[in-house]
Design a protein around this motif. Structure first.
Motif, PDB file in Angstrom:
ATOM      1  N   GLN A  47       0.817  -1.215   0.000  1.00  0.00           N
ATOM      2  CA  GLN A  47       0.000   0.000   0.000  1.00  0.00           C
ATOM      3  C   GLN A  47       0.849   1.262   0.000  1.00  0.00           C
ATOM      4  O   GLN A  47       0.333   2.373  -0.074  1.00  0.00           O
ATOM      5  CB  GLN A  47      -0.937   0.010   1.215  1.00  0.00           C
ATOM      6  N   ASN A  48       2.159   1.120   0.052  1.00  0.00           N
ATOM      7  CA  ASN A  48       3.086   2.247   0.110  1.00  0.00           C
ATOM      8  C   ASN A  48       3.275   2.852  -1.287  1.00  0.00           C
ATOM      9  O   ASN A  48       4.329   2.705  -1.907  1.00  0.00           O
ATOM     10  CB  ASN A  48       4.423   1.794   0.707  1.00  0.00           C
ATOM     11  N   LYS A  49       2.261   3.549  -1.763  1.00  0.00           N
ATOM     12  CA  LYS A  49       2.288   4.111  -3.118  1.00  0.00           C
ATOM     13  C   LYS A  49       3.329   5.216  -3.277  1.00  0.00           C
ATOM     14  O   LYS A  49       3.803   5.463  -4.377  1.00  0.00           O
ATOM     15  CB  LYS A  49       0.904   4.651  -3.484  1.00  0.00           C
ATOM     16  N   THR A 104       5.941  -3.698  -9.177  1.00  0.00           N
ATOM     17  CA  THR A 104       4.802  -4.454  -9.720  1.00  0.00           C
ATOM     18  C   THR A 104       3.762  -4.724  -8.648  1.00  0.00           C
ATOM     19  O   THR A 104       2.562  -4.534  -8.873  1.00  0.00           O
ATOM     20  CB  THR A 104       5.291  -5.779 -10.339  1.00  0.00           C
ATOM     21  N   TYR A 105       4.211  -5.152  -7.467  1.00  0.00           N
ATOM     22  CA  TYR A 105       3.253  -5.420  -6.386  1.00  0.00           C
ATOM     23  C   TYR A 105       2.583  -4.141  -5.900  1.00  0.00           C
ATOM     24  O   TYR A 105       1.396  -4.159  -5.550  1.00  0.00           O
ATOM     25  CB  TYR A 105       3.936  -6.144  -5.225  1.00  0.00           C
ATOM     26  N   ILE A 106       3.287  -3.039  -5.895  1.00  0.00           N
ATOM     27  CA  ILE A 106       2.658  -1.774  -5.485  1.00  0.00           C
ATOM     28  C   ILE A 106       1.610  -1.360  -6.514  1.00  0.00           C
ATOM     29  O   ILE A 106       0.516  -0.929  -6.153  1.00  0.00           O
ATOM     30  CB  ILE A 106       3.718  -0.673  -5.259  1.00  0.00           C
ATOM     31  N   TYR A 107       1.926  -1.495  -7.806  1.00  0.00           N
ATOM     32  CA  TYR A 107       0.920  -1.201  -8.840  1.00  0.00           C
ATOM     33  C   TYR A 107      -0.314  -2.089  -8.659  1.00  0.00           C
ATOM     34  O   TYR A 107      -1.447  -1.607  -8.716  1.00  0.00           O
ATOM     35  CB  TYR A 107       1.488  -1.445 -10.239  1.00  0.00           C
ATOM     36  N   ALA A 108      -0.089  -3.386  -8.456  1.00  0.00           N
ATOM     37  CA  ALA A 108      -1.207  -4.331  -8.391  1.00  0.00           C
ATOM     38  C   ALA A 108      -2.044  -4.158  -7.129  1.00  0.00           C
ATOM     39  O   ALA A 108      -3.268  -4.105  -7.206  1.00  0.00           O
ATOM     40  CB  ALA A 108      -0.690  -5.762  -8.477  1.00  0.00           C
ATOM     41  N   GLY A 125      -1.382  -1.819  -4.231  1.00  0.00           N
ATOM     42  CA  GLY A 125      -1.534  -0.468  -3.692  1.00  0.00           C
ATOM     43  C   GLY A 125      -2.355   0.426  -4.598  1.00  0.00           C
ATOM     44  O   GLY A 125      -3.247   1.137  -4.149  1.00  0.00           O
ATOM     45  N   CYS A 126      -2.045   0.389  -5.889  1.00  0.00           N
ATOM     46  CA  CYS A 126      -2.745   1.249  -6.857  1.00  0.00           C
ATOM     47  C   CYS A 126      -3.961   0.575  -7.473  1.00  0.00           C
ATOM     48  O   CYS A 126      -4.732   1.223  -8.186  1.00  0.00           O
ATOM     49  CB  CYS A 126      -1.782   1.671  -7.974  1.00  0.00           C
ATOM     50  N   LYS A 127      -4.111  -0.724  -7.242  1.00  0.00           N
ATOM     51  CA  LYS A 127      -5.218  -1.506  -7.825  1.00  0.00           C
ATOM     52  C   LYS A 127      -5.249  -1.365  -9.346  1.00  0.00           C
ATOM     53  O   LYS A 127      -6.297  -1.220  -9.954  1.00  0.00           O
ATOM     54  CB  LYS A 127      -6.574  -1.091  -7.244  1.00  0.00           C
ATOM     55  N   ASN A 128      -4.066  -1.398  -9.957  1.00  0.00           N
ATOM     56  CA  ASN A 128      -3.949  -1.224 -11.403  1.00  0.00           C
ATOM     57  C   ASN A 128      -3.164  -2.411 -11.971  1.00  0.00           C
ATOM     58  O   ASN A 128      -1.945  -2.350 -12.135  1.00  0.00           O
ATOM     59  CB  ASN A 128      -3.253   0.104 -11.720  1.00  0.00           C
TER      60      ASN A 128
END
Length: 196
Positions: A76-78, A102-106, A108-111
């Motif tokens: 969640q640390n965007k 990649t994990y932050i995009y998926a 944290g950013c829900k993208n």
């Protein structure tokens, strides 16, 4: 706060200077260098970018662990994403940074589309990184519910992995992804109505 602004300004100036230096070095580099006339300045600039990326990674790790102390879900640390992107721009051969981004995009950013795009960029720049293949397989299978697209990445993770312990786990991943693909295919098949 003022120290952070000064630090960011200095960092921006340093990165800008590196970019200008590298651009000029690339222009001056001979088009077909022989083994005796390799540009040591060009090599030094490339090494400096790698060293700078590693220094930023140390800072990212420090920030990452401070974040985890207060928030258990690090994905969640965007705010970390900008630093991760800078690291991979400076050193495209940094698979750990691509995996974290990649994990932050998926998560944290829900993208998921941005996550796949980023991990595929990482795979392109690091074609022998079994870990990035593993991450791509997980994103496709779990986050995007597309296990069929995950299978080639799981297979590449196995073929690129030279560590026995991790290779066993990559086989488990492939088995799980193939099972998910079979189950999804069965669930999507039309059911025949019972005859009366």
């Amino acid at each position: 706060m003022k120290d952070k602004a000064v630090m960011l300004c200095l960092l921006a100036m340093l990165v800008g200077g590196i970019c200008i230096l590298e651009s000029n070095i690339v222009k001056m580099r001979p088009s077909a260098p022989d083994s005796n006339s390799d540009s040591s300045v060009y090599m030094l600039a490339g090494e400096f970018r790698t060293v700078f990326a590693n220094l930023l990674w140390v800072k990212a790790e420090q920030y990452h662990h401070e974040y985890i102390a207060n928030h258990p879900d690090w994905t969640q640390n965007k705010e970390l994403l900008g630093l991760i992107q800078l690291i991979t721009k400076l050193d495209p051969e940094f698979p750990e940074a691509y995996a974290v981004g990649t994990y932050i995009y998926a998560d944290g950013c829900k993208n998921n589309k941005a996550a796949i795009k980023y991990v595929c960029e990482g795979i392109k720049n690091n074609p022998k990184s079994w870990d990035l293949d593993r991450v791509a397989a997980i994103i496709y299978a779990r986050r995007m519910n597309d296990p069929q697209s995950a299978i080639p990445y799981a297979k590449m993770a196995i073929s690129n992995c030279d560590d026995k312990w991790y290779r066993v786990r990559m086989h488990w991943l492939l088995n799980s992804v193939e099972r998910m693909a079979r189950e999804k295919k069965l669930a999507n098949q039309p059911r025949a109505l019972p005859q009366q």
